[in-house]
Design an enzyme around this catalytic site. Structure first.
Site, PDB file in Angstrom:
ATOM      1  N   CYS A 183       1.200  -0.903  -0.075  1.00  0.00           N
ATOM      2  CA  CYS A 183       0.095   0.172   0.000  1.00  0.00           C
ATOM      3  C   CYS A 183       0.825   1.634  -0.048  1.00  0.00           C
ATOM      4  CB  CYS A 183      -1.350  -0.042   1.333  1.00  0.00           C
ATOM      5  SG  CYS A 183      -0.275   0.200   2.893  1.00  0.00           S
ATOM      6  N   HIS A 213      -0.029  -5.320   7.017  1.00  0.00           N
ATOM      7  CA  HIS A 213       0.784  -5.847   5.379  1.00  0.00           C
ATOM      8  C   HIS A 213       1.459  -6.773   6.217  1.00  0.00           C
ATOM      9  CE1 HIS A 213      -1.736  -3.034   2.636  1.00  0.00           C
ATOM     10  NE2 HIS A 213      -2.440  -4.521   2.248  1.00  0.00           N
ATOM     11  N   HIS A 791      16.640  13.009  26.254  1.00  0.00           N
ATOM     12  CA  HIS A 791      15.510  13.004  26.944  1.00  0.00           C
ATOM     13  C   HIS A 791      14.985  13.844  26.781  1.00  0.00           C
ATOM     14  CE1 HIS A 791      13.766  14.305  31.596  1.00  0.00           C
ATOM     15  NE2 HIS A 791      15.465  15.602  31.579  1.00  0.00           N
TER      16      HIS A 791
END
Length: 831
Positions: A183, A213, A791
């Protein structure tokens, strides 16, 4: 006696945190653990649980903290084993502190008389009760697996890794530009480690992220292992085993990736594990963003509560601080606290709205952000030990729920704050409270204009989005000559093993990034109906609507040719006032010729085609996951079901094209009606747990409840109170035994619903369009080499001044680094 249970294997015993608040055994009122459900409640909420369930026996836990007695010389007395600490509590107290000692107390409390029995009490209590109490006291924390020290052994080693077959098919994976092989999806892509197929995923608990898929490929081929593209770092990656149906670790990941040309484990290490070329940039970035070297004043009170770090949980903390600074989220959850808590299911730890409300109240109430009393400050100053104490709250319960079964967020590795933000909005959408949906403030429509290179004709389409992704226009850097000189010097230093030069950070104008956002993009796979085939074209995107709150993501992260994730070290002069009015969509312009409105052909298997032609497809066969993806975009539920049905379950993308074509039709939002099935097919309406436009509970849910012997009016009222969620409706009925049939109430509600239905018109996605003028009020910054490490820190503008939220530390900001942000939050300014 019949209500007391001994914890079994698999039972979660909560001893450190209330299900509705952040009370703990350290709190003034202690914590009450139900001896039947093993849920814990603070003093403010235990009565609610007793009234709702009738459970009357609780174990009360209290930890007393006292300053240690000091010796004649002023120091603490020698340490001795404290026999009064017997609770295995998951708290953040430092039990080895030289200044304090701890004493634990446990007792049974019987409601409603509040009769207390001290523990241990072997002589007077029955054997079963003694065994149950001992088991509760010795049970481990349900969050133990989330502790940072336990991360190394969290994922099991895949049984498929040692003997994994890899096909010699010449496949080589580039470092970017991936696309699903079945797709057009370009996100949530997984690389199969056997044949190199790149396919979209679907197996997350929220059913988001693609058309499944990758899973289909496993079912077709039996190739078991896949790695998520975009998560690969020198430290590892997210690996999933379809055969074992869980996230796993692959001890041979480096070799398996090298088979497809991905060399992720070839790095130049130093004694501290960092690469040489990362040392200087990252140190500077950490200092600037955290405002190191500046004495920051701690902030206390409502809205100034920090979140403790659970081990790389900064992405979650930063997003939640920003989200709960928005009034719509405050009203939706904290404003509805009594209703949400009263109608919560029997296990509130597994309810999204309850946990969102709990977190919001913890952050906004000020109950867990109180300044030290004056006498304590004076004593600390006299002892020259004054250090501001900010404990914050621990989001363990919230993180455990929102990351449940999610292969990335359930780990203790750092994650992408942008991905978590979208994941959170998905959960908010799926668990909306009545008709109120605070995520609407972020939703907007994007108009995409595609012009065919051959025909010069144009096509206009719209899609839904929640954030604006802004590219980094490095070619427009104001200090380009300085950057080139730095790069040449750096390469020479690396080649001759000399110290690296001081970092030179790129300075990119915001205007250049905004211009890059609006520049045309070449596409080679759009459907040109004039040619009846896929064709090449040029696509531009503009805002079809402006959201109430605009989130801007700076696309700092990319991949080098060696597949190592890299981050642009860039400074962008983000404006406090942002005007994007010039990016408003204009629609079809004079002189433009529009491509015929013909949808691409839907290729169906023979059996599906026959069922579609003859209208014999069973409503229960509709792919509800595709329906959910479309509904989360804001389209009416029944329209989504029809789109999936009439496109033969070919996936959300094909169904979306059907919606675009048919959304102006008068019956667009009408229920799906098929001959031979007795009218409307609304079997999937209750799957979402969300109220439809008419707020009328699904008849199948009403039938289930009435079949249990309850009145119809009682079923209707329970389903409405539980937002059409069947399980919560049953909880509501059992917790409201005093219900009396109120025919007037039901009649009024049904009349109101009828009026709503008669006045309702088919609508597209819910958007709050307005002015394109915005004001910056928050931004999230990232420190580190990639989104999978480092972080996050959040800055929010409150009461006219900037405040930095760095985990549990909340302080007034002196130099907010607005030029180094990753996600920026803007609010619309009035016209």
């Amino acid at each position: 006696m019949p209500t007391i249970r001994v914890p079994r294997s698999g039972d979660r015993v909560y001893k450190s945190e209330c299900a509705f608040s952040y009370d703990s055994p350290n709190s003034e009122g202690g914590l009450y653990v139900c001896m039947n459900t093993f849920l814990a409640f603070g003093r403010e909420h235990v009565e609610r649980h007793f009234r709702k369930t009738g459970q009357s026996v609780y174990m009360h836990l209290k930890r007393h903290v006292r300053e240690k007695v000091r010796g004649a010389s002023g120091g603490a007395l020698p340490k001795r084993r404290n026999s009064k600490i017997f609770l295995d509590l998951d708290t953040d107290d430092d039990l080895n502190s030289d200044d304090y000692e701890y004493e634990d107390e446990a007792k049974l409390v019987i409601f409603p008389e509040h009769h207390e029995i001290a523990l241990p009490n072997i002589e007077e209590l029955p054997a079963l009760v003694t065994i149950a109490c001992d088991a509760v006291l010795s049970s481990k924390s349900p969050y133990r697996k989330q502790d940072p020290d336990a991360w190394g052994g969290e994922l099991p080693v895949s049984k498929c890794a040692n003997n994994l077959t890899q096909l010699d098919n010449g496949v080589r994976i580039p470092p970017s530009g991936w696309k699903c092989g079945r797709c057009d999806l370009r996100e949530n892509l997984w690389l199969n480690l056997t044949d190199g197929s790149v396919l979209c995923g679907k197996w997350s608990s929220d059913s988001s992220g693609g058309n499944g898929h990758a899973l289909e490929h496993y079912r077709d081929t039996g190739y078991p292992l896949a790695v998520k593209l975009g998560t690969i770092t020198p430290d590892g990656a997210d690996v999933y085993s379809f055969q074992e149906e869980e996230p796993v670790s692959d001890p041979h990941l480096g070799r398996h990736l090298a088979h497809f040309g991905i060399d992720m484990l070839h790095t130049h290490g130093t004694e501290n594990g960092l690469r040489d070329n990362d040392l200087r940039p990252r140190v500077s970035e950490w200092e600037v963003i955290q405002e190191s070297g500046t004495k920051l004043k701690p902030m206390y009170g409502p809205g100034y509560t920090g979140l403790r770090n659970l081990g790389n949980s900064g992405y979650l903390s930063s997003v939640m601080q920003a989200v709960f600074s928005i009034p719509e989220f405050q009203r939706a959850y904290v404003g509805n606290l009594p209703r949400i808590f009263d109608y919560s299911p029997l296990d509130p730890t597994q309810d999204f709205n309850t946990q969102m409300t709990k977190l919001g109240h913890g952050l906004l109430s000020g109950q867990y952000s109180k300044p030290p009393v004056k006498c304590e400050l004076i004593e600390q100053v006299l002892r020259e030990e004054h250090k501001p104490q900010q404990n914050g709250i621990s989001p363990r319960m919230f993180k455990a729920f929102v990351s449940k079964s999610h292969p990335e967020f359930s780990s203790n590795r750092q994650q992408d704050a942008q991905e978590f933000f979208l994941h959170l909005l998905n959960l908010v959408e799926r668990n909306r409270i009545g008709s109120e949906n605070p995520s609407d403030v972020f939703r907007f429509l994007v108009e995409e204009r595609t012009q065919g290179c051959q025909t010069r004709k144009v096509r206009y389409t719209e899609r839904v989005d929640y954030l604006m992704q802004l590219p980094v226009a490095m070619e427009a850097a104001a200090n380009k000559d300085e950057l080139i000189a730095y790069e040449l010097t750096r390469r020479e230093a690396e080649a001759n093993h000399r110290p690296l030069p001081e970092l030179v950070r790129a300075k990119v104008p915001f205007s250049a990034c905004l211009q890059a956002f609006s520049e045309p993009e070449n596409v080679d796979d759009f459907w040109s109906s004039a040619l009846q085939a896929k064709s090449a074209g040029v696509k531009t995107s503009r805002f079809a609507s402006f959201p109430e709150y605009l989130v801007v993501q700076i696309k700092k992260f990319t991949f080098g040719l060696d597949w190592v994730p890299k981050k642009f070290d860039v400074s962008i002069d983000m404006p406090d006032l942002l005007d994007i009015s010039h990016l408003r969509a204009r629609g079809l312009q004079p002189g433009e010729e529009e491509l015929p409105d013909i949808s691409p052909p839907v290729l169906l298997p023979d059996d599906s085609k026959d069922r579609l032609v003859h209208h014999l497809m069973d409503p229960s066969d509709i792919d509800e996951s595709s329906v959910m993806q479309l509904a989360e975009m804001g389209f009416p539920l029944e329209a989504c079901r029809k789109a999936v049905y009439f496109t033969g379950n070919m996936g959300a993308e094909v169904a979306f094209n059907w919606i675009i074509v048919h959304m102006e039709e008068p019956d667009f939002a009408e229920p799906l009606t098929m001959p031979g099935y007795g009218g409307a097919a609304s079997a999937g309406a209750s799957v979402f747990g969300a109220a439809g436009l008419d707020n009328q509970p699904p008849e199948e849910s009403v039938a289930i409840i009435t079949s249990m012997g309850f009145q119809r009016n009682q079923a209707l009222q329970a389903l409405r109170a539980a937002n059409h969620n069947l399980e919560r409706a049953l909880d509501w009925i059992f917790s409201h035994p005093e219900f009396e049939e109120d025919s007037d109430f039901v009649t009024d509600m049904e009349n109101a619903n009828a009026n709503i239905i008669s006045e309702a018109k088919p609508e597209g996605p819910r958007v709050k369009d307005g002015s394109g003028m915005y004001e910056l009020f928050a931004f999230i910054s990232h420190m580190g080499t990639s989104t999978m490490s480092g972080h996050y820190v959040c800055h929010i503008k409150k009461e006219g001044r900037w405040v930095i939220y760095n985990d549990h530390k909340v302080c007034a900001s002196e130099r907010p680094p607005k030029d180094l942000g990753y996600l920026y939050f803007y609010r619309r300014r009035p016209r």
